[in-house]
Each structure stands twice: as C-alpha cells, then as structure tokens.
Design an enzyme around this catalytic site. Structure first.
Site, short mmCIF file in Angstrom:
data_model
loop_
_atom_site.label_atom_id
_atom_site.label_comp_id
_atom_site.label_asym_id
_atom_site.label_seq_id
_atom_site.Cartn_x
_atom_site.Cartn_y
_atom_site.Cartn_z
N CYS A 195 0.83 -1.20 0.00
CA CYS A 195 0.00 0.00 0.00
C CYS A 195 0.86 1.25 0.00
CB CYS A 195 -0.93 -0.03 1.20
SG CYS A 195 -0.06 -0.40 2.72
N GLU B 120 -3.55 4.13 -8.49
CA GLU B 120 -2.80 3.06 -7.82
C GLU B 120 -2.81 1.82 -8.70
OE1 GLU B 120 -4.44 0.94 -4.40
OE2 GLU B 120 -2.50 1.23 -3.44
P1 NAP Z 1 -10.21 -5.09 -1.86
O1 NAP Z 1 -10.75 -5.65 -3.09
O2 NAP Z 1 -10.75 -3.82 -1.36
O3 NAP Z 1 -10.37 -6.22 -0.76
C1 NAP Z 1 -9.98 -6.08 0.56
C2 NAP Z 1 -10.84 -6.96 1.43
O4 NAP Z 1 -12.19 -6.49 1.42
C3 NAP Z 1 -10.91 -8.41 0.96
O5 NAP Z 1 -10.96 -9.26 2.08
C4 NAP Z 1 -12.22 -8.41 0.21
O6 NAP Z 1 -12.79 -9.66 0.02
C5 NAP Z 1 -13.06 -7.53 1.08
N1 NAP Z 1 -14.27 -7.00 0.44
C6 NAP Z 1 -14.49 -6.77 -0.88
N2 NAP Z 1 -15.73 -6.28 -1.06
C7 NAP Z 1 -16.32 -6.20 0.15
C8 NAP Z 1 -17.59 -5.78 0.62
N3 NAP Z 1 -18.53 -5.33 -0.20
N4 NAP Z 1 -17.85 -5.82 1.95
C9 NAP Z 1 -16.90 -6.25 2.81
N5 NAP Z 1 -15.69 -6.68 2.43
C10 NAP Z 1 -15.39 -6.65 1.12
O7 NAP Z 1 -8.65 -4.87 -1.95
P2 NAP Z 1 -7.58 -5.86 -2.54
O8 NAP Z 1 -7.63 -5.77 -4.02
O9 NAP Z 1 -7.70 -7.20 -1.93
O10 NAP Z 1 -6.23 -5.22 -1.96
C11 NAP Z 1 -5.53 -4.26 -2.62
C12 NAP Z 1 -5.84 -2.88 -2.08
O11 NAP Z 1 -5.59 -2.82 -0.68
C13 NAP Z 1 -4.98 -1.80 -2.67
O12 NAP Z 1 -5.77 -0.71 -3.02
C14 NAP Z 1 -4.03 -1.43 -1.56
O13 NAP Z 1 -3.53 -0.14 -1.59
C15 NAP Z 1 -4.85 -1.66 -0.37
N6 NAP Z 1 -3.98 -1.92 0.78
C16 NAP Z 1 -3.88 -0.96 1.74
C17 NAP Z 1 -3.07 -1.15 2.82
C18 NAP Z 1 -2.94 -0.11 3.89
O14 NAP Z 1 -2.53 -0.45 4.98
N7 NAP Z 1 -3.28 1.13 3.65
C19 NAP Z 1 -2.35 -2.34 2.96
C20 NAP Z 1 -2.47 -3.29 1.96
C21 NAP Z 1 -3.31 -3.07 0.88
P3 NAP Z 1 -12.26 -10.58 -1.21
O15 NAP Z 1 -11.14 -11.32 -0.63
O16 NAP Z 1 -13.39 -11.45 -1.61
O17 NAP Z 1 -11.86 -9.66 -2.31
#
Ligand code: NAP
Ligand code: MG
Length: 500
Positions: free
Chosen positions: A308, A401
């Site tokens: 991130c 991003e």
């Molecule tokens: P994501 O699609 O937002 O998913 C994150 C989590 O949310 C997953 O467990 C996902 O389930 C869940 N989720 C998805 N839709 C949801 C809903 N409607 N209600 C509740 N939960 C839901 O993100 P990602 O693609 O896995 O991760 C990448 C992103 O994370 C990037 O944008 C990155 O910058 C960010 N990130 C931020 C940090 C930080 O500390 N700031 C650290 C790491 C990553 P699923 O597993 O089914 O998708």
C-alpha cells in the site's frame, strides 16, 4: 522477533505442506471449533507462481458470519474473556506470538505458496512482522486506562474516564501480507479486550486458517477469535451489516473502503480504514545516490509492488535525474523475479491472473517503458518491474494506484520546497512518502509539507508497530499501531460521582 535461521525448505517439506493444505477440509473457525460452511460453499485457492490448485477452503456465508459474530458477542460478555485480568490477556497474546515464531518456517512456506512472496522475505520479514504485532500490542493490554479529571460542576465531584473495549470487531484484510495483516488487526483488538471475527482475503486465506489452529492450541477462550475465509461480497458484507458488530477494521482498496464507510453509517459502527496510495519518493541532488536509488527502487518493487505504501511516483532533482533513472533501470535489470521457492528470487509473482492483466493494461497504456514492462514466461503471474519516464502526469499510469511493480520518474528543479511538496501532494491519496537528501533542513521542512501518514527519510524500515500508521485524504481513516491503534478499539466513558 529475531530473524530465524534461514534455509530453503526441502522438496519433501514442500510436498508435505502441499499435501496437508490439499487434504484439509473444514476451515471456518467459529466458537473454538473448525466447521464447514453451513451451505457447503468453498473457495479454490491457487499458487500464483504456477497457477496450480493448492486447496479448497470453506467459504463463509451469511449464516456462518452470524454464528461467528454471536460467538464473539457471547465471549465478550459472558465467557472467561470478559473477566480475565489484563495480565492474562497479555500473556495469551505473547503465547500466540511464541507459537507463530516456533512455526515460522511452516508459516513462511504457506505464505510463499499462497501469496507468492519470496520465501526469504516471508521468513525474515512477513512472519516476524506478525510476531512483532502481537508482542508489541500485548504490552498495551496492561497499560490502557483512563484519567482522573477536574470537574467544573458546582459542589464536590470525583470524575474519571474509563477506557472500555469497543465491542465485537470485524476485521477484513487484503491479500498482500496475509499473516502479518491478520495479526496486526487481531493484536490491538484483543489487547483492548475486544473479541473479533477476521475475514482474510479470498486470494490468500491459508495462513489465517493455519493461524486459527494455533489460536485453538494456545488456549484463547472459545469465541474470542473467529476466522472466516470467504468472499468480500458475501462474508465481508455480512460482517459489515451485522448489528452486533461495533467496529470494522479494514485494509483494502479505496473503493471498497468507501462502500464500507457508507454501510457502517446505518448503525454508526466505528471504522478504521487502511486504503490505497500513490506515494511519492523525492530524491534531491545532494542525496547519497547509491543507497537512495536502491531504497527508492525497493520502495516500490518490494513484494512485487503489492504494498500500500509503494513509492510509485519518483521525483528526482534534474541535476541527478539521468543518473537516478539509469540507476533504477540497472536495478531492474539485476532484480531476479521468480518462484519464491527458488533461491535468489527477490520478487515473486503478482497475486492472480486478474492482477497481472490489470498491471499489463496500465503498462500498455503508456509510451514504451524505460525499463522492464514485459510478462515473464506463461506459467504463473510474473512480470518485470517497470520504469516509466517522460509521462504525462495526468495519465492513469501516473495518477492511479496500480498495486504492481511500476514506477513513474519525474524530474524537478531545485528551488521552492513548496513547489516540490505541491507536486508530491498532487494526488487524491496520502499514505506515505520518502525523502532522500543529506540536508537536514530540507528533509524536515519537506516532511512537514507532504500530506501523508508516514514519512521516511534516507531509507525504508519494516513496519514498526510503535508508530501510528494510516493515511491522509483517500488513503484511509484513523490509525493502526501505536497507542492510537489500540485506543481505536476502545470507547471512552466519563464517570462523575457527586461527593458532596
Ligand atoms: P479489496 O478488493 O478492497 O479487498 C480487501 C478486502 O475487502 C478483501 O478481504 C475483500 O474480500 C473484502 N471486500 C471486498 N468487497 C467487500 C464488501 N462489499 N464488503 C466487505 N468486504 C469486502 O482490496 P484488494 O484488491 O484485496 O487489496 C488491494 C488494495 O488494498 C490496494 O488498493 C491497496 O492499496 C490496499 N492496501 C492498503 C493497505 C494499507 O494499509 N493502507 C495495505 C495493503 C493493501 P475478497 O477477498 O473477496 O476480495
Ligand atoms: Mg493464492
């Protein structure tokens, strides 16, 4: 934790681990027991280094989420957890850390197979981060308290604050550091006295499933920690909608974070959001360029760019621009990208075919890259780290991003620090920034001017749990880690007693 002794797992160890992952069936950890999903749903989990099937994991549905949240609610109010002295809670957290440390090699192997990260990185960085999260936060269990406060009311009063657990916590995690993210959410919630339901990411749930086994062995009272692999749209959404959940701690994309915030408004759940970024690194001409180039490159390419805090915009003072660009390009040529179980691999694959295609579509949307940019092989999801120069700063590549190993270099003229800060701040995000300079005044003045939750000067460090972590602007809400991170799992109550 101290780094464990390093040795690659033997072929037998890998084969045995794969067999164990493939054979195991019931993976929802609810109220201290492992159970199948009540509707029999499962998730297929693959190894991104090969595309091979690793395991079938139970996928929680709405009924399972309800059972887990109710178990957490009972544990919060009725079980031994409710009255457990803080010293014992701290000891349990410490024991969990010890147990993970003792199994560090197995956890690292699972992390490499499931997420793809190089085994050395998993063992020396990711697993220690999980252990450190637990150890750091265990200390807070015995140190959280309120204050005695003067009262302004007429008469004689005794007034104080109580800091109490916020309630049942729903933790929803991303896939990029599965184990350490899980522990980074469990640890402060438990230190604060909460109970928790954790939903790991569907792409990499296996270390969380393994963690559940350890939780069971370590002796946490049942229902205190529940771990539910599942889909965000089903299990994640059900957690966010559940009326008995009082706090959501989420790491993931800004889009999903915003949706969770809206949904949580229904009953005003407390929310901590750790979201995306498009973080800058700023290299001044007076920097020690060798280490600066390496730190800037790893500041975006580490974990194949799936961090991130990736410093994906590289601002370089024009006097050293060519040298830095050539240095980063050279670094790219020397970086070994490969299966995390092959010795020497410094970057693994990206997490999935979808993520690979997303990164490729960004890359093909720009002019020819200055270095990298091609997919590697057709087995698994490998891609070269990629450097762009001369880009239009309004292009999606420079603004959005990517969550992959892609960096955009931009020259700047020395002069007004406000202009440098304003270029660095020209993004909707504000998670992190790096500054490279030997000039203390420049470093401190720019640190004040950049809108980001984490500023690193002349080098990057692993996650330090003593430091608050979180984003400005659309990079998040609230802070994890440090005192703020654990207090975010509490409610503050003022109590006044009329004495006379
Ligand atoms: P994501 O699609 O937002 O998913 C994150 C989590 O949310 C997953 O467990 C996902 O389930 C869940 N989720 C998805 N839709 C949801 C809903 N409607 N209600 C509740 N939960 C839901 O993100 P990602 O693609 O896995 O991760 C990448 C992103 O994370 C990037 O944008 C990155 O910058 C960010 N990130 C931020 C940090 C930080 O500390 N700031 C650290 C790491 C990553 P699923 O597993 O089914 O998708
Ligand atoms: Mg996987």
């Amino acid at each position: 934790m101290n780094a464990p002794s390093f040795a690659f797992p033997s072929a037998d160890h890998i084969a045995a681990a794969k067999q164990e992952l493939a054979a195991s069936e019931d993976h929802l950890f609810i109220d201290g027991e492992f159970v199948a999903a009540s509707d029999g749903a499962t998730l297929d989990v693959e190894n991104p280094a090969s595309g091979e099937h690793l395991a079938q994991v139970a996928s929680a549905g709405v009924a399972d989420v309800d059972a887990a949240v109710r178990a957490a609610h009972r544990a919060l109010h009725d079980g031994p957890w409710a009255t457990m002295p803080a010293t014992e809670r701290a000891a349990l957290l410490w024991r969990l850390a010890d147990a993970i440390e003792a199994d560090a090699h197995d956890f690292a192997l699972i992390e490499t197979l499931d997420n793809g990260m190089p085994y050395a990185q998993a063992l020396m960085a990711a697993v220690p981060m999980a252990v450190d999260a637990l150890r750091y936060n265990s200390g807070w269990a015995t140190k959280l308290g309120g204050e005695t406060l003067p009262s302004g009311a007429p008469g004689e009063w005794f007034s104080y604050t109580l800091r109490q657990p916020v309630g049942v916590v729903a933790a929803i995690a991303a896939w990029n550091f599965p184990l350490s993210m899980a522990c980074g959410k469990l640890a402060p919630a438990l230190a604060a006295g909460c109970t928790i339901v954790l939903k790991p990411a569907e792409q990499a749930p296996l270390s969380a499933v393994r963690l559940a086994r350890i939780v069971q062995q370590v002796g946490f009272p049942k229902g205190v920690i529940n771990i539910l692999p599942g889909l965000g749209s089903v299990a994640g959404q059900a957690l966010v909608d559940h009326p008995l959940v009082r706090k959501i701690t989420f790491t993931g994309s800004t889009a999903v974070g915003k949706a969770l915030l809206r949904a949580s408004a229904n009953d005003l759940k407390r929310v901590t959001l750790e979201l995306g970024g498009k973080s800058p690194a700023v290299v001044f001409g007076d920097a020690d360029l060798g280490p600066a180039i390496e730190a800037a490159a790893m500041g975006v390419f580490f974990n194949t760019g799936q961090i991130c805090v990736a410093r994906s915009r590289l601002f370089v003072e024009e006097t050293v621009y060519d040298e830095v660009v050539e240095g980063v390009a050279g670094f790219i040529r020397n970086l070994k990208v490969g299966d995390g179980l092959e010795p020497g691999s410094m970057l693994g694959p990206v997490i999935s075919r979808a993520q690979l295609e997303r990164i490729e579509s960004y890359i093909s949307g720009g002019a020819a890259p200055a270095a990298g940019g091609r997919r590697i092989g057709d087995r698994g999801y490998f891609i070269e780290p990629t450097l762009f120069t001369g880009l239009d700063l309004d292009s999606p590549l420079a603004r959005e991003e990517i969550f992959g190993p892609v960096v955009v270099a931009v020259p700047f003229k020395r002069g007004d620090l406000d202009a440098v800060a304003s270029a660095a701040n020209d993004t909707s995000y504000g998670l992190a920034a790096s500054i490279f300079t030997r000039d203390l005044s420049t470093a401190h003045r720019l640190a004040r001017r950049i809108d980001a939750g984490l500023i690193e000067i002349n080098g990057g460090a692993p996650m330090q749990f003593s430091l608050p972590f979180g984003g400005f602007k659309q990079s998040g809400l609230g802070r994890e880690n440090g005192r703020e991170g654990v207090e975010a799992f509490t409610e503050l109550k003022s109590v006044s007693i009329r004495l006379a």
